[in-house]
Design a protein around this motif. Structure first.
Motif, mmCIF file in Angstrom:
data_model
loop_
_atom_site.group_PDB
_atom_site.id
_atom_site.type_symbol
_atom_site.label_atom_id
_atom_site.label_comp_id
_atom_site.label_asym_id
_atom_site.label_seq_id
_atom_site.Cartn_x
_atom_site.Cartn_y
_atom_site.Cartn_z
ATOM 1 N N THR A 654 69.347 71.606 67.787
ATOM 2 C CA THR A 654 68.043 71.807 68.432
ATOM 3 C C THR A 654 67.740 70.687 69.418
ATOM 4 O OG1 THR A 654 67.201 72.968 66.475
ATOM 5 C CG2 THR A 654 65.573 72.106 68.028
ATOM 6 N N SER A 655 67.930 69.461 68.981
ATOM 7 C CA SER A 655 67.655 68.321 69.866
ATOM 8 C C SER A 655 68.596 68.313 71.058
ATOM 9 C CB SER A 655 67.790 67.004 69.086
ATOM 10 O OG SER A 655 66.836 66.932 68.042
ATOM 11 N N GLY A 656 69.879 68.596 70.804
ATOM 12 C CA GLY A 656 70.851 68.574 71.891
ATOM 13 C C GLY A 656 70.600 69.642 72.938
ATOM 14 N N LEU A 657 70.308 70.870 72.494
ATOM 15 C CA LEU A 657 70.050 71.950 73.441
ATOM 16 C C LEU A 657 68.772 71.704 74.235
ATOM 17 C CD1 LEU A 657 71.027 75.110 71.337
ATOM 18 C CD2 LEU A 657 72.293 74.061 73.225
ATOM 19 N N THR A 658 67.763 71.145 73.566
ATOM 20 C CA THR A 658 66.516 70.831 74.269
ATOM 21 C C THR A 658 66.755 69.794 75.355
ATOM 22 O OG1 THR A 658 65.243 71.300 72.254
ATOM 23 C CG2 THR A 658 64.132 70.046 73.993
ATOM 24 N N LEU A 659 67.525 68.766 75.026
ATOM 25 C CA LEU A 659 67.833 67.729 76.014
ATOM 26 C C LEU A 659 68.622 68.309 77.185
ATOM 27 C CD1 LEU A 659 67.732 64.756 76.826
ATOM 28 C CD2 LEU A 659 69.811 64.389 75.479
ATOM 29 N N LEU A 660 69.599 69.149 76.889
ATOM 30 C CA LEU A 660 70.387 69.773 77.957
ATOM 31 C C LEU A 660 69.511 70.628 78.864
ATOM 32 C CD1 LEU A 660 73.661 70.858 76.101
ATOM 33 C CD2 LEU A 660 73.421 69.055 77.821
ATOM 34 N N LEU A 661 68.580 71.372 78.270
ATOM 35 C CA LEU A 661 67.684 72.217 79.059
ATOM 36 C C LEU A 661 66.801 71.375 79.974
ATOM 37 C CD1 LEU A 661 66.405 74.956 79.729
ATOM 38 C CD2 LEU A 661 64.910 74.655 77.740
ATOM 39 N N LEU A 662 66.223 70.301 79.442
ATOM 40 C CA LEU A 662 65.347 69.446 80.244
ATOM 41 C C LEU A 662 66.116 68.757 81.367
ATOM 42 C CD1 LEU A 662 63.218 67.829 77.383
ATOM 43 C CD2 LEU A 662 62.419 69.471 79.078
ATOM 44 N N VAL A 663 67.291 68.236 81.049
ATOM 45 C CA VAL A 663 68.106 67.577 82.073
ATOM 46 C C VAL A 663 68.551 68.594 83.107
ATOM 47 C CG1 VAL A 663 70.267 66.352 82.506
ATOM 48 C CG2 VAL A 663 68.849 65.720 80.547
#
Length: 680
Positions: A654-663
């Motif tokens: 969850t944290s990784g996908l959220t970070l990828l989406l924001l970046v």
């Protein structure tokens, strides 16, 4: 080099220099182990470092707790402060010095954040008509003179010093030695600044980057201390609502449809940043919520930790008392620690209240034409700083109210507040709101008679070339900064300092603390009865008793390899050797016949047990909730590793996908901006 130096903000350097007095005791030899959490801050870093060195990228287990039975310490303790300290440990400064350096960073980080936030507001940025969300962010007023002394910058310095030297901030360091909570205080101004910019500029160019920064800053706070969720999030939510309303109020000349569209965009961005921040912190929050149910929570919310034993009484806000004891008076105000808010902070709060009630600053009598002053937008712009002060005044009052026994009904109706444990912990966000209010009050008292005059003239002044009145204003602020420093300087001292000895930085320090405080043992849901001893207790305490005074050879670091966690509980066998690391444990056993080996670690989700490299199931051994396995005859290697679980993997994903989406959004926004510039 010379050119780079010329770009440095001299007022920020002034703030950093004056803040050094607050961290000066950290530079002295020794450490204040006798502070409330002084030992905790050190041995938490020790266990975090041991877990990292054993191969855990995101530690969960503290190996020395419960006299060696261990505890999922970093399931409930947010890790960001320990990651920061680990950077210093890895470069070889030692665990205790790593804690001291982490405190130094947090002090300067908090001062800088408060400076940036209040300077932004005092320079009039985005408080007057720059809130329409045009294609490009508005151009802000900047001084062009190398010798400029802007009032806005000095008010930022005042706010930064108020925050640095706020009594509770110093108490958090030198009385409580609460490492993670102090770092959390450093996050407060940065989070508010990020959301302020996000709302102010709305969908203007670069919104993806501002969304990323807002989400990351909020996640940073959540990953620093679990206390941030129940204690800081309500303040952040209130600020977001206030800021959205303020932008709506100022944009009165826009059409209704454009105002609603802009409000919708800003609301969606704010909510998205908040949700994204929580999702970024899912790597910590998700296991905490789900796997935390396997822990006995009552230990940390009852008796010593029951909130009803730790109220702050109104008189304590004004009392000059300063102590190094505990909040140990459950029925009155005779606590061993002080809860004063600070004379200067309170005085500036009273001034702010007076200015708001007077309302005389809402109208410019000298620099605005009668026609301009009559417009709704002009009136709203002039009132904006007053309303900002009013928000922080109300927020401060609400927070202080929540720390008193008058708010007992609120605490009883909201069980989530129990995890705060001590109502006086809310004095941390109160220190933030009071400091911001103080900086704004100084600005209004000295230079904020009307916002239009501030933003329509150069806000810089030349030393010796301005009017006597302006020079007196500047001198007055500089004098105030010195008063702030020396008014609280006496509080920036620990009660006593002990030498840094090897045993204080390893498992023996944990064992000594637990021997003194047996009520501090942690239990899991698998535990059937309390315990006060473990077979490893003698291994810890015998080495502790043999440790002489600092500096002698015998005071060597604890050899963790000698800690034996394997016990033959059934059958005929012998433990040949063992190893004990942060997340990895085990050894070799020689079994004359098939039997049972007890692994002296608390059973908890995530443990993987292997015999000769093959995963085997373990049973829960009563009555303490340890692990045990069946072992066949012969020589066997047993390895135990605290690994991932489905919940932890879900948090990481969850944290990784959220970070990828924001970046990804940020990168796409940058590409579009470059293409737009190229076409033009």
């Amino acid at each position: 080099m010379r050119r780079a130096f010329s770009r440095l903000d001299p007022y920020l350097l002034l703030l950093m220099g004056l803040s050094l007095f607050a961290l000066a005791p950290l530079t002295a030899p020794g450490y204040f182990y006798s502070a409330h959490d002084g030992r905790h801050s050190v041995f938490f870093i020790t266990m975090f470092d041991e877990a990292i060195r054993s191969g855990a990228l995101w530690p969960r287990w503290g190996m020395h707790h419960n006299m060696g039975y261990g505890y999922p310490t970093f399931l409930v303790q947010a890790p960001l402060a320990f990651y920061l300290a680990e950077l210093f440990v890895l470069v070889g400064v030692g665990v205790t010095n790593a804690a001291k350096l982490t405190w130094a960073i947090t002090i300067l980080m908090g001062a800088w954040g408060m400076y940036a936030l209040v300077k932004r507001w005092c320079s009039g940025e985005n408080l007057t008509g720059n809130l329409t969300g045009k294609e490009e962010p508005p151009i802000t007023h900047k001084s062009t003179s190398k010798n400029a002394l802007p009032i806005a910058s000095l008010c930022g310095v005042v706010a930064g010093l108020l925050y640095t030297y706020a009594p509770y901030h110093l108490l958090d360091i030198y009385v409580r030695a609460a490492l993670a909570e102090t770092l959390l205080m450093a996050w407060f101004p940065w989070v508010i600044l990020a959301f302020d910019r996000l709302i102010a500029y709305g969908r203007a160019s670069g919104w993806q980057g501002r969304l990323l920064v807002a989400a990351l800053s909020y996640a940073g706070a959540l990953l620093t201390h679990a206390f941030a969720l129940p204690a800081f999030t309500p303040l952040l939510a209130a600020f977001i609502l206030f800021r959205l309303w303020l932008t709506w109020r100022v944009e009165v000349q826009e059409t209704v449809s454009r105002r609603w569209r802009a409000l919708t965009h800003r609301t969606l961005l704010s909510v998205s940043a908040g949700i994204a921040g929580i999702l970024l912190a899912a790597i910590f929050l998700l296991p905490l919520v789900i796997e935390g149910q396997f822990l006995v929570q009552e230990n940390w919310t009852r008796e010593t930790y029951g909130y009803e034993r730790h109220w702050v009484y109104v008189g304590q806000f004004f009392s000059p008392f300063w102590g190094y004891g505990y909040s140990d008076d459950p029925t009155g105000a005779n606590d061993g620690m002080g809860f004063q808010q600070g004379a200067i902070l309170l005085l500036l709060a009273f001034f702010a209240t007076y200015l708001i009630l007077q309302g005389s600053l809402f109208v410019d009598k000298t620099g605005v034409s009668e026609t301009a002053a009559s417009t709704d937008e002009q009136t709203a712009a002039q009132e904006a700083p007053q309303l900002l002060m009013l928000f922080f005044l109300i927020a401060t009052a609400a927070i202080l109210f929540a720390t008193t026994p008058i708010a007992a009904g609120v605490w009883r109706s909201l069980p989530l507040l129990e995890i705060i444990q001590f109502p006086w912990r809310l004095l941390a966000p109160a220190a933030f709101t009071l400091s911001a209010l103080g900086g704004l009050a100084v600005w209004q008292l000295l230079d904020g008679t009307d916002l239009v005059r501030v933003t329509s003239r150069p806000i810089s002044r030349q030393f010796g070339s301005d009017s006597q009145s302006n020079s007196m204003e500047e001198a007055g602020i500089l004098t105030l900064t010195l008063v702030i420093v020396f008014a609280s300087f006496a509080y920036s001292q620990p009660s006593e300092v002990q030498p840094i000895e090897a045993w204080r930085e390893d498992g023996r320090a944990v064992a000594e603390f637990e021997a003194e405080h047996p009520d501090m043992y942690g239990y899991t849901q698998y535990n059937e009865m309390p315990y006060s001893l473990s077979p490893m207790q003698e291994q810890y305490l015998s080495r502790l008793e043999a440790a002489p005074e600092a500096g002698l050879e015998e005071d060597a670091p604890l050899d963790r390899q000698t800690l034996t966690r394997l016990v033959i509980s059934a059958g005929d066998g012998l433990v040949l050797d063992s190893y004990s690391l942060g997340h990895a444990f085990g050894g070799t056993v020689e079994m004359a016949s098939a039997g049972t080996v007890q692994i002296q670690l608390l059973a908890f989700p995530g443990w993987q047990v292997r015999i000769d490299g093959s995963i085997v199931d373990y049973r829960i051994s009563p009555p303490y909730g340890l692990m045990e396995i069946d072992v066949p005859a012969g020589s066997h290697t047993i390895d135990v590793w605290m690994g991932p679980t489905a919940v932890r993997l879900a948090g990481v994903l969850t944290s990784g996908l959220t970070l990828l989406l924001l970046v990804g959004l940020w990168r796409v926004g940058n590409l579009r901006k470059r293409r737009s510039i190229g076409r033009n």
